[in-house]
Design an enzyme around this catalytic site. Sequence first.
Site, PDB file in Angstrom:
ATOM      1  N   ARG A 100       2.350  14.243  13.465  1.00  0.00           N
ATOM      2  CA  ARG A 100       2.831  14.040  12.099  1.00  0.00           C
ATOM      3  C   ARG A 100       3.039  15.327  11.289  1.00  0.00           C
ATOM      4  NH1 ARG A 100       0.142   8.546   9.856  1.00  0.00           N
ATOM      5  NH2 ARG A 100       2.058   8.490   8.642  1.00  0.00           N
ATOM      6  N   PRO A 101       4.035  16.127  11.685  1.00  0.00           N
ATOM      7  CA  PRO A 101       4.340  17.338  10.917  1.00  0.00           C
ATOM      8  C   PRO A 101       4.883  16.998   9.523  1.00  0.00           C
ATOM      9  CG  PRO A 101       6.068  16.906  12.531  1.00  0.00           C
ATOM     10  CD  PRO A 101       4.982  15.900  12.789  1.00  0.00           C
ATOM     11  N   ILE A 102       4.834  17.986   8.610  1.00  0.00           N
ATOM     12  CA  ILE A 102       5.448  17.733   7.285  1.00  0.00           C
ATOM     13  C   ILE A 102       6.470  18.825   6.955  1.00  0.00           C
ATOM     14  CG2 ILE A 102       3.508  16.370   6.364  1.00  0.00           C
ATOM     15  CD1 ILE A 102       2.897  18.849   4.614  1.00  0.00           C
ATOM     16  N   ASP A 103       7.041  19.388   8.027  1.00  0.00           N
ATOM     17  CA  ASP A 103       8.015  20.460   7.856  1.00  0.00           C
ATOM     18  C   ASP A 103       9.202  20.053   6.969  1.00  0.00           C
ATOM     19  OD1 ASP A 103       8.364  18.747  10.200  1.00  0.00           O
ATOM     20  OD2 ASP A 103      10.172  19.904  10.610  1.00  0.00           O
ATOM     21  N   ILE A 152       9.021   6.201  16.847  1.00  0.00           N
ATOM     22  CA  ILE A 152       8.680   6.969  15.642  1.00  0.00           C
ATOM     23  C   ILE A 152       7.466   7.884  15.871  1.00  0.00           C
ATOM     24  CG2 ILE A 152       8.186   6.844  13.146  1.00  0.00           C
ATOM     25  CD1 ILE A 152      10.756   5.363  13.703  1.00  0.00           C
ATOM     26  N   ARG A 206      -3.754  10.901   4.227  1.00  0.00           N
ATOM     27  CA  ARG A 206      -2.653  11.868   4.366  1.00  0.00           C
ATOM     28  C   ARG A 206      -1.715  11.807   3.173  1.00  0.00           C
ATOM     29  NH1 ARG A 206      -0.955  13.919   8.961  1.00  0.00           N
ATOM     30  NH2 ARG A 206       1.188  13.830   8.262  1.00  0.00           N
ATOM     31  N   ASP A 250       4.955   0.169  12.046  1.00  0.00           N
ATOM     32  CA  ASP A 250       3.681  -0.374  11.550  1.00  0.00           C
ATOM     33  C   ASP A 250       3.463  -1.823  11.981  1.00  0.00           C
ATOM     34  OD1 ASP A 250       3.156   2.025  10.414  1.00  0.00           O
ATOM     35  OD2 ASP A 250       3.378   1.383   8.332  1.00  0.00           O
ATOM     36  N   CYS A 253      -3.001  12.948  13.195  1.00  0.00           N
ATOM     37  CA  CYS A 253      -3.827  11.769  12.969  1.00  0.00           C
ATOM     38  C   CYS A 253      -3.790  10.914  14.218  1.00  0.00           C
ATOM     39  CB  CYS A 253      -3.417  11.024  11.715  1.00  0.00           C
ATOM     40  SG  CYS A 253      -2.043   9.947  11.950  1.00  0.00           S
ATOM     41  N   LYS A 285       0.833  -1.207   0.000  1.00  0.00           N
ATOM     42  CA  LYS A 285       0.000   0.000   0.000  1.00  0.00           C
ATOM     43  C   LYS A 285       0.871   1.262   0.000  1.00  0.00           C
ATOM     44  CE  LYS A 285      -1.533   1.656   3.982  1.00  0.00           C
ATOM     45  NZ  LYS A 285      -1.236   3.057   4.264  1.00  0.00           N
ATOM     46  N   ASN A 286       1.877   1.287   0.866  1.00  0.00           N
ATOM     47  CA  ASN A 286       2.653   2.525   0.998  1.00  0.00           C
ATOM     48  C   ASN A 286       3.509   2.807  -0.234  1.00  0.00           C
ATOM     49  OD1 ASN A 286       1.480   3.024   3.418  1.00  0.00           O
ATOM     50  ND2 ASN A 286       3.222   2.386   4.676  1.00  0.00           N
ATOM     51  N   ARG A 338      -8.574   0.292   5.218  1.00  0.00           N
ATOM     52  CA  ARG A 338      -7.681   1.221   4.513  1.00  0.00           C
ATOM     53  C   ARG A 338      -6.469   0.485   3.941  1.00  0.00           C
ATOM     54  NH1 ARG A 338      -5.280   5.306   8.306  1.00  0.00           N
ATOM     55  NH2 ARG A 338      -3.845   5.157   6.584  1.00  0.00           N
TER      56      ARG A 338
HETATM   57  C1  UD1 Z   1       5.215   6.408   6.474  1.00  0.00           C
HETATM   58  C2  UD1 Z   1       4.176   5.321   6.300  1.00  0.00           C
HETATM   59  C3  UD1 Z   1       3.625   4.876   7.645  1.00  0.00           C
HETATM   60  C4  UD1 Z   1       4.767   4.479   8.570  1.00  0.00           C
HETATM   61  C5  UD1 Z   1       5.823   5.570   8.639  1.00  0.00           C
HETATM   62  C6  UD1 Z   1       7.060   5.168   9.415  1.00  0.00           C
HETATM   63  C7  UD1 Z   1       3.256   5.837   4.137  1.00  0.00           C
HETATM   64  C8  UD1 Z   1       2.081   6.322   3.364  1.00  0.00           C
HETATM   65  N1  UD1 Z   1       3.125   5.831   5.461  1.00  0.00           N
HETATM   66  O1  UD1 Z   1       4.534   7.521   7.079  1.00  0.00           O
HETATM   67  O2  UD1 Z   1       2.768   3.766   7.431  1.00  0.00           O
HETATM   68  O3  UD1 Z   1       4.251   4.267   9.870  1.00  0.00           O
HETATM   69  O4  UD1 Z   1       6.245   5.935   7.311  1.00  0.00           O
HETATM   70  O5  UD1 Z   1       7.641   4.044   8.846  1.00  0.00           O
HETATM   71  O6  UD1 Z   1       4.255   5.416   3.596  1.00  0.00           O
HETATM   72  N2  UD1 Z   1       8.519  13.830  10.673  1.00  0.00           N
HETATM   73  C9  UD1 Z   1       8.808  15.138  10.953  1.00  0.00           C
HETATM   74  N3  UD1 Z   1       8.703  16.048   9.942  1.00  0.00           N
HETATM   75  C10 UD1 Z   1       8.345  15.702   8.675  1.00  0.00           C
HETATM   76  C11 UD1 Z   1       8.057  14.358   8.400  1.00  0.00           C
HETATM   77  C12 UD1 Z   1       8.146  13.434   9.413  1.00  0.00           C
HETATM   78  O7  UD1 Z   1       9.142  15.496  12.081  1.00  0.00           O
HETATM   79  O8  UD1 Z   1       8.272  16.577   7.800  1.00  0.00           O
HETATM   80  C13 UD1 Z   1       8.614  12.816  11.737  1.00  0.00           C
HETATM   81  C14 UD1 Z   1       7.270  12.140  12.054  1.00  0.00           C
HETATM   82  O9  UD1 Z   1       6.502  12.879  12.975  1.00  0.00           O
HETATM   83  C15 UD1 Z   1       7.734  10.810  12.624  1.00  0.00           C
HETATM   84  C16 UD1 Z   1       9.013  10.526  11.830  1.00  0.00           C
HETATM   85  O10 UD1 Z   1       9.421  11.762  11.265  1.00  0.00           O
HETATM   86  O11 UD1 Z   1       8.076  10.964  13.979  1.00  0.00           O
HETATM   87  C17 UD1 Z   1       8.851   9.507  10.721  1.00  0.00           C
HETATM   88  O12 UD1 Z   1       7.716   9.836   9.933  1.00  0.00           O
HETATM   89  P1  UD1 Z   1       7.645   9.507   8.375  1.00  0.00           P
HETATM   90  O13 UD1 Z   1       8.706   8.503   8.037  1.00  0.00           O
HETATM   91  O14 UD1 Z   1       7.631  10.776   7.616  1.00  0.00           O
HETATM   92  O15 UD1 Z   1       6.238   8.825   8.266  1.00  0.00           O
HETATM   93  P2  UD1 Z   1       5.222   8.968   7.061  1.00  0.00           P
HETATM   94  O16 UD1 Z   1       5.946   9.121   5.785  1.00  0.00           O
HETATM   95  O17 UD1 Z   1       4.171   9.942   7.418  1.00  0.00           O
END
Ligand code: UD1
Length: 430
Positions: free
Chosen positions: A122-125, A327, A93, A305, A117, A22-23, A397
């Site tokens: 889950r920031p995307i900075d 994580i 997301r 996961d 969520c 899926k991912n 999902r």
């Molecule tokens: C992806 C997976 C999710 C999995 C996760 C960790 C998809 C669609 N989802 O989620 O199933 O649980 O990887 O393996 O592939 N972070 C920041 N800033 C950012 C982005 C992330 O601080 O801009 C932090 C997050 O809060 C978290 C860590 O980085 O603590 C890892 O998150 P990330 O690897 O980005 O997870 P996703 O890509 O959202």
Amino acid sequence: MEQYIIRGGTALNGEVEIGGAKNAALGILAAAIMTDEEVLIENLPDVRDVNVMLEAMIQIGVKVDRRDRHSVVLCGADIGDVNIEYEYIKKIRASYYLLGALLGKYKKAEVPLPGGCNIGSRPIDLHLKGFKALGATVTIQNGSICAVAQALKGRHIFLDTVSVGATINIMMAASMAEGRTVIENCAKEPHVVDVANFLNSMGANIKGAGTDVIRIVGVEKLHSTEYSIIPDQIEAGTYMFAAACTGGDVTVRNVIPKHLEATISKLLEIGCDIEEFDTAVRVKAPARLSCANVKTLPYPGYPTDMQPQIGVALSMAEGTSIVTESIFENRFKYLDELARMGAVSKVEGNTAVISGVEKLTGARVSAPDLRAGAALVIAGLAAEGITMIDDIIYIQRGYENFDLKLRGLGAKIECVNSEREARKFVLMVG
Ligand code: UD1
């Protein structure tokens, strides 16, 4: 509202076929719109997240031709809009991957800011930091992220945290930037590699995916391709834990055993027998599972996961286990539900201490999120008596035909829509 109803206590036995990841699919679908030519994607899992992503793509003008349940032809030639609606981002997301794809192709994109969520804020900075480094102006307006660039220019980008999403999003945008991009401290998950392989099959020039450093030379155009998505390591791992927890003997087929190393190593530690084949893994459970400590980490570490699934196993294991979630900050909610089934645990910050009990007993519980929901299904399969699981929309999902595949292994599980259907199930299974 659909629910799963389970009569626990049957050991799972037999073989189960694992679908596409899926991912990986979510990243690949987004990346597919970066060419104006047709792209064929195979081994696509037929799960809710993928279907919502396809709807979001149709909304901006992508032509989506579903050949069959597991293959789709996409064409991004007639995209007339670079704004994704909030309705989609709310449901999924990962539609933020369209930000990187659209920005790379059209140098502009607008996607609503995903909120937090159920598993954390889950920031995307880091995604945005990467886009800015490539030369985009990124602003937040009326709840949306607007990214615009005259031109994207390759740069050296260091990710402060290892992030799957940021690695994939930046990699997509940089594939069509001018010049060379180097992304350091990348995520190494198999689906990062799969998205990179997919982009390369469309003519991108990406090297190093699967290591800490990804090097990209931007290209002007991407072209048509045919691509098959890798197997889902989390779906596979879920069935492997279902076997372990029910005292079963299950072979998961269509997997890449290398991707399952961390899961296999924990299953061995808690007492399972594992046999590895080229594209299959067999799990045989012991009479009673043993305790173990586990810490979630980015790949190749133990996946977050798979944390709720091992949590369920440890709740029935002999002895006390410590689970550390490094994580996401809010991934122990399932333990409150599991307590209703007799599990004993204590959560302090990002650590859960789980004291194994001899048996779980069936109860009515709710799925707090996707993987936690799957873990509660495993608990129900292992427990004595009847378990009802609410909010299974989360589970749907990410798991295709979950109840059907489990029934194929001998499980007594049904997806029901009413009290009457639930009562009928109880009558049938005795
Ligand atoms: C992806 C997976 C999710 C999995 C996760 C960790 C998809 C669609 N989802 O989620 O199933 O649980 O990887 O393996 O592939 N972070 C920041 N800033 C950012 C982005 C992330 O601080 O801009 C932090 C997050 O809060 C978290 C860590 O980085 O603590 C890892 O998150 P990330 O690897 O980005 O997870 P996703 O890509 O959202």
